[in-house]
Write an enzyme that holds these catalytic residues in place. Structure first.
Site, PDB file in Angstrom:
ATOM      1  N   SER A 144      -2.551  -7.769   2.967  1.00  0.00           N
ATOM      2  CA  SER A 144      -2.751  -7.705   4.422  1.00  0.00           C
ATOM      3  C   SER A 144      -3.077  -9.099   4.960  1.00  0.00           C
ATOM      4  CB  SER A 144      -3.906  -6.754   4.754  1.00  0.00           C
ATOM      5  OG  SER A 144      -3.629  -5.463   4.278  1.00  0.00           O
ATOM      6  N   ARG A 200      -1.943  -6.028  -8.539  1.00  0.00           N
ATOM      7  CA  ARG A 200      -0.767  -6.863  -8.295  1.00  0.00           C
ATOM      8  C   ARG A 200      -0.623  -7.923  -9.382  1.00  0.00           C
ATOM      9  NH1 ARG A 200      -2.838  -8.006  -2.386  1.00  0.00           N
ATOM     10  NH2 ARG A 200      -4.636  -8.169  -3.732  1.00  0.00           N
ATOM     11  N   LYS A 227     -17.562  -6.552   8.446  1.00  0.00           N
ATOM     12  CA  LYS A 227     -16.396  -7.362   8.065  1.00  0.00           C
ATOM     13  C   LYS A 227     -15.520  -7.604   9.289  1.00  0.00           C
ATOM     14  CE  LYS A 227     -12.637  -7.484   4.739  1.00  0.00           C
ATOM     15  NZ  LYS A 227     -11.839  -6.675   3.829  1.00  0.00           N
ATOM     16  N   HIS A 251       0.845  -1.209   0.000  1.00  0.00           N
ATOM     17  CA  HIS A 251       0.000   0.000   0.000  1.00  0.00           C
ATOM     18  C   HIS A 251       0.879   1.257   0.000  1.00  0.00           C
ATOM     19  CE1 HIS A 251      -2.865  -2.717   2.462  1.00  0.00           C
ATOM     20  NE2 HIS A 251      -3.468  -2.532   1.297  1.00  0.00           N
TER      21      HIS A 251
END
Ligand code: PNS
Length: 155
Positions: free
Chosen positions: A127, A89, A40, A16
């Site tokens: 993450s 990515r 979440k 990030h």
């Protein structure tokens, strides 16, 4: 020109930070917008995620950290900013990112999504991977800044 960089940032990683660093050079102002999604299951609360971003990005004068809930297009309108950047990515990111970009465009025609390609050395980093490695006692110092590493260890 301003751009919004939205995400969960649970927690922020070097992947990030690389995108934010490069955006800060291309745009006058970068708004890092942390999604406050209580449904979440995150490792870090919204306040903790914001705090870690602030600590990590304190050297940037044109980067601000903010939070939003609800639709990204509504937040973007509220901020008077129609540009959003997302990191890409691998090809596996593409399908979901394309879906989000097109949905956002449908919801708000002014919305523009910019994709920034991750550097090869961060192409595998997420993450979730960092949290998984940490849970099993692996070394995460090359994936996240020290403040984040310490915060994960405390959890
Ligand atoms: O870091 P993430 O979890 O990949 O970020 C995803 C995020 C926060 C950018 C995305 O879930 C989002 O924008 N959520 C807000 C709700 C919304 O606008 N949904 C419609 C877009 S498909």
């Amino acid at each position: 020109m301003r751009v919004i960089y939205p995400g969960s940032f649970d927690p922020v990683t070097y992947g990030h930070i690389d995108i934010i660093d490069r955006c800060a050079k291309q745009f006058n102002e970068v708004i890092v917008a942390v999604l406050d999604n209580r449904s979440k299951k995150n490792m870090f609360s919204i306040d903790e995620r914001i705090e870690l971003l602030k600590t990590t990005l304190s050297d940037y004068t044109n980067v601000q950290i903010d939070t939003f809930s609800g639709l990204l297009v509504d937040y973007a309108k509220e901020k008077g900013c129609n540009k959003v950047v997302r990191g890409l990515r691998a090809i596996s990111d593409f399908e979901y990112e394309m879906q989000m970009a097109l949905a956002n465009k449908k919801l708000s025609h002014e919305m523009e999504t910019f994709f920034m390609v991750a550097q090869g050395r961060y192409a595998y980093l997420s993450s979730s991977i960092v949290k998984e490695i940490a849970i099993f006692g692996g070394d995460i110092s090359c994936f996240v800044p020290k403040a984040v590493e310490d915060a994960i260890k405390k959890k």
